[in-house]
Design a protein around this motif. Structure first.
Motif, PDB file in Angstrom:
ATOM      1  N   GLN A   8       0.854  -1.184   0.000  1.00 46.43           N
ATOM      2  CA  GLN A   8       0.000   0.000   0.000  1.00 46.43           C
ATOM      3  C   GLN A   8       0.892   1.236   0.000  1.00 46.43           C
ATOM      4  OE1 GLN A   8      -2.853  -0.313   3.176  1.00 46.43           O
ATOM      5  NE2 GLN A   8      -3.813  -2.081   2.262  1.00 46.43           N
ATOM      6  N   SER A   9       0.270   2.403  -0.061  1.00 51.16           N
ATOM      7  CA  SER A   9       1.022   3.647  -0.238  1.00 51.16           C
ATOM      8  C   SER A   9       2.178   3.793   0.756  1.00 51.16           C
ATOM      9  CB  SER A   9       0.097   4.854  -0.172  1.00 51.16           C
ATOM     10  OG  SER A   9      -0.640   4.863   1.029  1.00 51.16           O
ATOM     11  N   GLU A  10       1.978   3.425   1.990  1.00 49.15           N
ATOM     12  CA  GLU A  10       3.045   3.549   2.987  1.00 49.15           C
ATOM     13  C   GLU A  10       4.262   2.699   2.610  1.00 49.15           C
ATOM     14  OE1 GLU A  10       3.516   2.244   7.547  1.00 49.15           O
ATOM     15  OE2 GLU A  10       1.858   3.603   7.146  1.00 49.15           O
ATOM     16  N   LEU A  15       9.577   1.089  -0.745  1.00 50.13           N
ATOM     17  CA  LEU A  15      10.004   0.245  -1.864  1.00 50.13           C
ATOM     18  C   LEU A  15      10.553   1.070  -3.020  1.00 50.13           C
ATOM     19  CD1 LEU A  15       7.138  -2.379  -1.795  1.00 50.13           C
ATOM     20  CD2 LEU A  15       9.574  -2.827  -1.391  1.00 50.13           C
ATOM     21  N   TRP A  16       9.964   2.229  -3.261  1.00 46.22           N
ATOM     22  CA  TRP A  16      10.459   3.099  -4.329  1.00 46.22           C
ATOM     23  C   TRP A  16      11.875   3.575  -4.006  1.00 46.22           C
ATOM     24  CZ3 TRP A  16       9.437   3.809  -9.167  1.00 46.22           C
ATOM     25  CH2 TRP A  16       9.993   4.906  -9.835  1.00 46.22           C
ATOM     26  N   ARG A  17      12.120   3.919  -2.764  1.00 44.70           N
ATOM     27  CA  ARG A  17      13.464   4.364  -2.349  1.00 44.70           C
ATOM     28  C   ARG A  17      14.485   3.242  -2.504  1.00 44.70           C
ATOM     29  NH1 ARG A  17      11.066   6.973   2.912  1.00 44.70           N
ATOM     30  NH2 ARG A  17      10.431   8.980   2.076  1.00 44.70           N
ATOM     31  N   ARG A  18      14.044   2.002  -2.305  1.00 42.12           N
ATOM     32  CA  ARG A  18      14.941   0.840  -2.363  1.00 42.12           C
ATOM     33  C   ARG A  18      14.851   0.090  -3.692  1.00 42.12           C
ATOM     34  NH1 ARG A  18      14.130  -3.317   1.061  1.00 42.12           N
ATOM     35  NH2 ARG A  18      11.893  -3.011   1.068  1.00 42.12           N
ATOM     36  N   ARG A  19      14.332   0.735  -4.718  1.00 39.56           N
ATOM     37  CA  ARG A  19      14.073   0.021  -5.971  1.00 39.56           C
ATOM     38  C   ARG A  19      15.338  -0.522  -6.619  1.00 39.56           C
ATOM     39  NH1 ARG A  19      13.305   5.314  -6.869  1.00 39.56           N
ATOM     40  NH2 ARG A  19      14.322   6.303  -8.654  1.00 39.56           N
ATOM     41  N   LEU A  43       2.894   0.942  -8.516  1.00 41.94           N
ATOM     42  CA  LEU A  43       4.305   0.567  -8.415  1.00 41.94           C
ATOM     43  C   LEU A  43       4.590  -0.667  -9.265  1.00 41.94           C
ATOM     44  CD1 LEU A  43       7.078   1.069  -7.026  1.00 41.94           C
ATOM     45  CD2 LEU A  43       6.335  -0.593  -5.316  1.00 41.94           C
ATOM     46  N   LEU A  44       3.705  -1.654  -9.205  1.00 45.47           N
ATOM     47  CA  LEU A  44       3.882  -2.861 -10.008  1.00 45.47           C
ATOM     48  C   LEU A  44       3.813  -2.542 -11.500  1.00 45.47           C
ATOM     49  CD1 LEU A  44       1.769  -5.454  -7.973  1.00 45.47           C
ATOM     50  CD2 LEU A  44       4.263  -5.152  -7.981  1.00 45.47           C
TER      51      LEU A  44
END
Length: 90
Positions: A8-10, A15-19, A43-44
């Motif tokens: 979810q958004s949180e 996950l975006w920072r650790r992509r 994101l997916l």
């Protein structure tokens, strides 16, 4: 990469920072995901488009029927290889 229980958004922010840790993978293990919202699906979708751009085939492993349904409702299920669904017996 195996995700946690929520996408979810949180969790998407983290996950975006650790992509860099997982973005180059062609398959993602979603078998533990029990909660997904539109931010998680977005994101997916971004990940799938990155995989397709480099010539890969994005695969969601162990995706629940809810994930498949949400992807279908948003019209993005075709971005992914047939989603290997998790059944209630799994």
């Amino acid at each position: 990469m195996i995700f946690g229980t929520d996408l979810q958004s949180e969790q998407v922010i983290d996950l975006w920072r650790r992509r860099d840790e997982w973005w180059q993978q062609d398959s993602l293990d979603l078998s533990r995901i029990s909660s997904l919202d539109s931010a998680g699906l977005a994101l997916l979708v971004k990940w799938a488009k990155a995989v397709l751009a480099r010539g890969g085939q994005p695969l969601l492993v162990g995706a629940s029927a809810d994930i498949h349904t949400l992807a279908t409702l948003y019209g993005v299920a075709s971005l992914f290889q047939p989603i290997a669904q998790q059944t209630e017996d799994s």
